[in-house]
Design a protein around this motif. Structure first.
Motif, short mmCIF file in Angstrom:
data_model
loop_
_atom_site.label_atom_id
_atom_site.label_comp_id
_atom_site.label_asym_id
_atom_site.label_seq_id
_atom_site.Cartn_x
_atom_site.Cartn_y
_atom_site.Cartn_z
N UNK A 5 0.95 -1.42 0.00
CA UNK A 5 0.02 0.04 0.02
C UNK A 5 0.79 1.39 -0.06
N UNK A 6 2.25 0.93 0.31
CA UNK A 6 2.98 2.27 0.41
C UNK A 6 4.43 2.10 -0.05
N UNK A 7 5.02 3.24 -0.41
CA UNK A 7 6.62 3.20 -0.52
C UNK A 7 7.21 3.95 0.46
N UNK A 8 8.53 3.49 1.00
CA UNK A 8 9.24 4.16 2.00
C UNK A 8 10.41 4.63 1.32
N UNK A 9 10.72 5.73 1.85
CA UNK A 9 11.95 6.40 1.53
C UNK A 9 12.99 6.68 2.77
N UNK A 10 14.31 6.42 2.21
CA UNK A 10 15.42 6.81 3.40
C UNK A 10 16.37 7.67 2.71
N UNK A 11 16.81 8.58 3.87
CA UNK A 11 17.74 9.62 3.24
C UNK A 11 19.18 9.20 2.94
N UNK A 12 19.33 7.89 3.27
CA UNK A 12 20.81 7.66 2.60
C UNK A 12 20.77 5.87 2.73
N UNK A 13 21.86 5.36 2.44
CA UNK A 13 22.00 3.93 2.46
C UNK A 13 22.21 3.63 4.10
#
Length: 483
Positions: A264-272
């Protein structure tokens, strides 16, 4: 009187004959003298030229020796050497946390009796295995140190021999060629600095690939489960090849639900690093409610390009595009007969990967869609997805490889690559289709080591020339090597 006249005539005739004979005699003498003079000139006074080369003879044997030594050096120092060391380090990295976990369990549950004895025996066996791994690692490291020393010495020797060979370049051809190469390189750097590299709008083919020809895969370079559990074995992750300003270092991840069908969603991360430890910043972007709708993600094969997520619309033969900024969804209806709802999956031997009817891929030119239809006997069909809202298909290619004999696909420089299952630890890239020429190859024979038996997601990242893999809840990345 008559007698005297006759005598005078006779005398005149005799004198004439004598004069004529003397003239022939002198002529003969002159010819003999001229002949002798000519003979003497040819034998004694002829011109002879001698050519003396003051330059040293070119050392062809030295040149051949340099070529042979360079070839041996290239064969000895290869990416496979680094892969051997990297795999040993990775194995040790995986065993140490397991040992720590077993020791922690023993500390908590030791009853001082049989349980403790058995647990200590298990830990002792693990320590022996780890010690053997460390010994192998030390031997490999020492071998690499000797290899580095020998290679460095050999390279210095080759450098000296090449400098000696350059002395024979009396016409300065090689020197001029190097100067031209330096000038060309500086000009290219200046041009790139003056004009930022635009994102390509047309299909990049193998003939114009900016990196050269794809030759191998090494690694893995990155291996992590993040914050998810092993129950969520299906999903995808990677980077946006065409990020918006300020999102250049972001990573994204999509995890399917426990039934491995939808998300239902996509998750974002600021870096590896944030992705590794599970720090969700900027966090989740919801696409649809918790209950599946037509805009819900179906299947693990999704990609992010130009701040938009492309995926298979739930329970539909349509392609969805989710705009991350506006949080809107647009769709593209695929041709009649397109297989969906787990009727055209990726498979191997006795198992198929559910809901993998659609495979999305990215490369230097944008987004690609790989699927199958009933009209093409279930063979792979490749379509170039053009940017826009809604998305459109510009061109379609038809292959002769059956989709259910393939475990996954990806794109690089306008070339489609397909993989197949070898065993639980090895995967093979066996097939390619060049969109610029239509050429198909079925025996590429490029193998890479797997961290999990089943690869659920596979995609090439043109941003960093990495191959991103999702398998059984783990995120893995490999180096993509070009010629």
């Amino acid at each position: 009187m008559n007698t005297c006249r006759i005598q005078m005539q006779c005398l005149s005739a005799v004198v004439f004959i004598l004069l004529k004979a003397m003239m022939k005699f002198y002529t003969l003498i002159l010819l003999c003298c001229l002949f002798n003079f000519t003979q003497q000139l040819n034998q004694q006074d002829r011109c002879v030229c001698e050519l003396t080369n003051k330059e040293k003879a070119f050392p062809h044997e030295t040149l051949n020796s340099v070529n042979e030594n360079a070839a041996k050096c290239s064969h000895t120092v290869s990416p496979q050497k680094a892969l051997e060391l990297e795999s040993q380090l990775l194995g040790l990295k995986l065993r140490l946390p397991q040992l720590l976990k077993d020791v922690s369990i023993l500390e908590k549950e030791d009853d001082g009796k049989l349980y403790g004895v058995v647990s200590l025996q298990v830990i002792e066996n693990e320590l022996v295995e780890i010690k053997n791994m460390v010994d192998r690692l030390n031997r490999t490291t020492q071998g690499f140190q000797h290899l580095t020393t020998d290679s460095g010495r050999q390279l210095m020797h080759l450098k000296e021999e090449l400098q000696e060979l350059e002395l024979y370049d009396s016409l300065q051809v090689e020197k001029s060629r190097k100067a031209n190469l330096r000038l060309k390189r500086d000009l290219e750097i200046c041009r790139n600095d003056a004009q930022p590299t635009p994102h390509p709008d047309s299909v990049q083919t193998s003939d114009v690939c900016p990196h050269g020809k794809f030759v191998n895969i090494t690694g893995p370079k990155f291996y992590s489960k993040g914050e998810s559990t092993v129950n969520h074995k299906y999903g995808g992750w990677g980077r946006d090849p065409k990020p918006e300003l300020g999102k250049e270092n972001w990573y994204w991840r999509v995890i399917l639900n426990v039934n491995n069908i939808y998300a239902n969603h996509i998750t974002f991360y600021s870096s590896l690093s944030s992705l590794t430890v599970g720090i969700k910043l900027p966090g989740n972007f919801d696409i649809s409610p918790s209950n599946p709708t037509t805009n819900t993600i179906q299947g693990p094969n999704v990609v992010l390009y130009g701040d938009a997520l492309f995926y298979n619309c739930y329970n539909s033969d349509r392609l969805c595009r989710f705009n991350v900024t506006s949080k809107t969804v647009s769709t593209l209806q695929l041709p009649k007969g397109t297989r969906y709802n787990s009727k055209g999956n990726f498979c191997h031997f006795s198992e198929c990967y559910l809901y993998t009817d659609f495979d999305l891929a990215t490369d230097e030119s944008g987004v690609w869609l790989i699927y199958s239809t009933v009209h093409d006997f279930g063979n792979l069909v490749l379509a170039k997805v053009e940017e826009g809202d809604p998305p459109t298909v510009n061109q379609t290619w038809y292959t002769s490889v059956y989709k259910e004999t393939v475990t996954n696909t990806f794109m690089a420089c306008g070339i489609l690559y397909a993989t197949r299952f070898v065993n639980d630890t090895m995967e093979e890239i066996f097939y390619s289709f060049d969109t610029s020429t239509g050429e198909e190859k079925f025996k590429l024979g490029i193998f890479f080591r797997k961290m999990c038996p089943d690869i659920n997601f596979l995609n090439y990242s043109p941003r960093d020339q990495m191959l991103h893999v999702y398998c059984d809840g783990y995120m893995v990345s490999y180096d993509f090597l070009f010629e």
